[in-house]
Design a protein around this motif. Structure first.
Motif, short mmCIF file in Angstrom:
data_model
loop_
_atom_site.label_atom_id
_atom_site.label_comp_id
_atom_site.label_asym_id
_atom_site.label_seq_id
_atom_site.Cartn_x
_atom_site.Cartn_y
_atom_site.Cartn_z
N GLY A 197 0.81 -1.15 0.00
CA GLY A 197 0.03 -0.21 -0.07
C GLY A 197 0.65 1.34 -0.11
O GLY A 197 1.98 1.34 -0.11
N TRP A 198 0.17 2.36 0.02
CA TRP A 198 0.66 3.80 -0.13
C TRP A 198 0.83 4.45 1.50
O TRP A 198 -0.05 4.24 2.20
N VAL A 199 1.98 5.25 1.15
CA VAL A 199 2.00 6.05 2.65
C VAL A 199 2.03 7.41 2.27
O VAL A 199 2.56 7.96 1.30
N ALA A 200 1.27 8.18 3.14
CA ALA A 200 1.40 9.60 2.89
C ALA A 200 1.52 10.40 4.51
O ALA A 200 1.09 9.64 5.32
N GLY A 230 1.17 9.77 9.89
CA GLY A 230 1.54 8.80 8.83
C GLY A 230 0.47 8.16 8.61
O GLY A 230 -0.25 7.44 9.15
N VAL A 231 -0.17 8.24 7.11
CA VAL A 231 -1.37 7.56 6.61
C VAL A 231 -0.85 6.36 5.83
O VAL A 231 -0.31 6.57 5.11
N PHE A 232 -1.53 5.11 6.07
CA PHE A 232 -1.06 3.87 5.27
C PHE A 232 -2.41 3.48 4.77
O PHE A 232 -3.11 3.07 5.55
N LEU A 233 -2.59 3.19 3.45
CA LEU A 233 -3.64 2.68 2.97
C LEU A 233 -3.25 1.29 1.93
O LEU A 233 -2.38 1.57 1.25
N GLY A 234 -3.92 0.08 2.40
CA GLY A 234 -3.25 -1.01 1.84
C GLY A 234 -4.21 -2.06 1.53
O GLY A 234 -5.47 -2.03 1.92
N SER A 246 -6.33 5.96 -6.82
CA SER A 246 -7.33 6.58 -6.84
C SER A 246 -8.56 5.96 -6.74
O SER A 246 -9.73 6.09 -6.12
N GLY A 247 -8.74 4.95 -7.51
CA GLY A 247 -9.69 3.78 -7.72
C GLY A 247 -9.97 3.32 -6.32
O GLY A 247 -11.29 3.01 -5.65
N PHE A 248 -8.87 2.99 -5.78
CA PHE A 248 -9.08 2.15 -4.52
C PHE A 248 -9.36 3.19 -3.22
O PHE A 248 -9.96 2.67 -2.49
N VAL A 249 -8.76 4.33 -3.16
CA VAL A 249 -9.26 5.34 -2.07
C VAL A 249 -10.49 5.41 -2.16
O VAL A 249 -11.26 5.55 -1.25
N THR A 269 -5.58 13.33 1.49
CA THR A 269 -4.51 13.61 1.40
C THR A 269 -3.67 12.95 0.67
O THR A 269 -2.80 12.97 -0.21
N LEU A 270 -4.14 11.24 1.02
CA LEU A 270 -3.12 10.45 0.23
C LEU A 270 -3.53 10.38 -1.30
O LEU A 270 -2.61 10.46 -2.05
N GLU A 271 -4.90 10.84 -1.58
CA GLU A 271 -5.17 10.93 -3.09
C GLU A 271 -4.45 12.18 -3.69
O GLU A 271 -4.18 11.97 -4.86
N SER A 272 -4.27 12.96 -3.07
CA SER A 272 -3.56 14.25 -3.69
C SER A 272 -2.05 14.19 -3.52
O SER A 272 -1.38 15.31 -3.89
N THR A 273 -1.49 13.19 -2.84
CA THR A 273 -0.20 13.09 -2.73
C THR A 273 0.53 12.68 -4.07
O THR A 273 0.43 11.80 -4.45
#
Length: 396
Positions: A197-200, A230-234, A246-249, A269-273
């Protein structure tokens, strides 16, 4: 019987301090080790593959247990550490829609063992680097060949230069390129969760709790450090690649109830990073940490999933244990000192790694049915059970 002169009295101790050591990798493990060696008066050099301009340019969030914080106290860096971090007071597990499923107080750690703190990796690396100085680090440098002869390790650098050392400490991470020079592929093994996943980063000054949102085929974590989160989405790698960030967010946002503003802000925030760091969740274990006078340290020896938040703390604890054993070792018996270090540390580290894998199996599930059963069961998981696992890690 004659009296010893002052020089004769201190000669054995000086011999122990007279080790010439190469550290490969200026990460948490390597820099901690360097700081501890500096206090011992040992001669050391660090090589780092990144250039000075790119070094420590970005990072992710770390939860540092007292296991690691105690090492910073030993180094007289506790003041800087506390200034650059915050104390964590709670750990919360939420359902996929944002509602709280179970909350645990972390005050048993803060009270019984020492402060459990959130800090950015970038800030921790800066503290450790400043303490030893950039002059001890040779940037933009890797190792192309390692040869061992009696009690010496002969090293050839990427610039073609050649040097010899009493000891080489390999601390260049879970995907260590240096490890490949002496260890065969069948001597270390990766464990892959097939999740990533992504970190922002989200600017925020008012959170002292770890918040995790466990879904089916999704995971969201909010991990505070000083002045930001720290935001993590996975999720499963194949699903993430199919959906795109973007689709997953957007898919996750539909599941979160509107009243949970901090979660929606984090996802926005994650999507705009731009080009967020992508973190693949796997670890690695090396069967034998030692080859003659070459020793693996930190993630190069035994890497961690980030699920239990113990990787950085364990790397610092291992560095402290290694230098402690070296402080009682002379040039002729480095190999024996390394064996004592491994006997002291290996089982402890691998047990903590197993705990992080078990937690990962709880967190990373794809089935809605299994996720529902897990969410129901977790409500009966007591603070005593949580404390038992963390206490085992802290106490070894």
């Amino acid at each position: 019987m004659g009296h010893l002169t002052r020089e004769q009295t201190f000669e054995p101790k000086l011999k122990m301090k007279n080790l010439n050591i190469l550290i490969i990798g200026a990460g948490v493990a390597g820099l901690t080790c360097a700081n501890l060696l500096k206090r011992q008066g040992s001669k050391f050099q660090i090589v780092e593959k990144e250039s000075l301009g790119n070094f420590n340019g970005s990072g992710y969030m770390l939860g540092l247990l007292p296991l690691g914080g105690r090492v910073l106290t030993e180094l007289d860096l506790d003041k800087e550490y506390f200034e650059q971090s915050i104390e964590m007071t709670d750990y919360e597990i939420h359902k996929e829609n944002g509602t709280l499923n179970k909350a645990y107080s972390l005050n048993f750690i803060n009270k019984d063992y020492g402060s459990y703190r959130g800090i950015g990796r970038k800030e921790l690396i800066s503290i450790l680097t400043k303490s030893i100085g950039n002059e001890h680090i040779q940037f933009d440098t890797t190792i192309t060949e390692i040869q061992q002869k009696e009690n010496l390790v002969i090293v050839i650098f990427s610039d073609g230069k050649k040097d010899s050392f009493d000891l080489v400490i390999v601390a260049d991470g879970i995907h260590s390129e240096t490890r490949k020079l002496l260890w065969n592929d069948n001597e270390y093994k990766y464990y892959d969760t097939d999740w990533g996943g992504w970190v922002a980063w989200l600017e925020n000054k008012n959170l002292n709790a770890y918040k995790e949102y466990w879904g089916a085929a999704s995971f969201l974590g909010l991990y505070p450090v000083k002045n930001k989160i720290g935001v993590f989405l996975g999720g499963p790698n194949e699903l993430i690649k199919k959906e795109g960030m973007s689709g997953f967010v957007q898919k996750i946002k539909k599941e979160i109830l509107p009243e949970f503003k901090i979660v929606h802000n984090s996802l926005d925030t994650l999507e705009s990073t731009e080009n967020p760091f992508y973190w693949e969740f796997h670890d690695c274990r090396t069967k034998d940490w030692q080859k003659g006078n070459v020793i693996l340290l930190g993630d190069s020896a035994c890497g961690f999933l980030p699920t239990a938040g113990v990787g950085a703390s364990m790397a610092m604890d291992s560095a402290s244990a290694l230098v402690d054993e070296l402080s009682r070792t002379d040039k002729e018996h480095i190999g024996y000192g390394l064996k004592l270090y491994i006997k002291r540390q290996k089982k402890k580290v691998e047990t903590a790694q197993e705990d992080s894998r078990k937690l990962g199996k709880l967190m990373f599930v794809k089935s809605n049915l299994i996720a529902g059963i897990r969410d129901y069961a977790i409500r009966f998981y007591s603070i005593k059970q949580l404390a038992k696992n963390i206490s085992k890690t802290i106490e070894g």
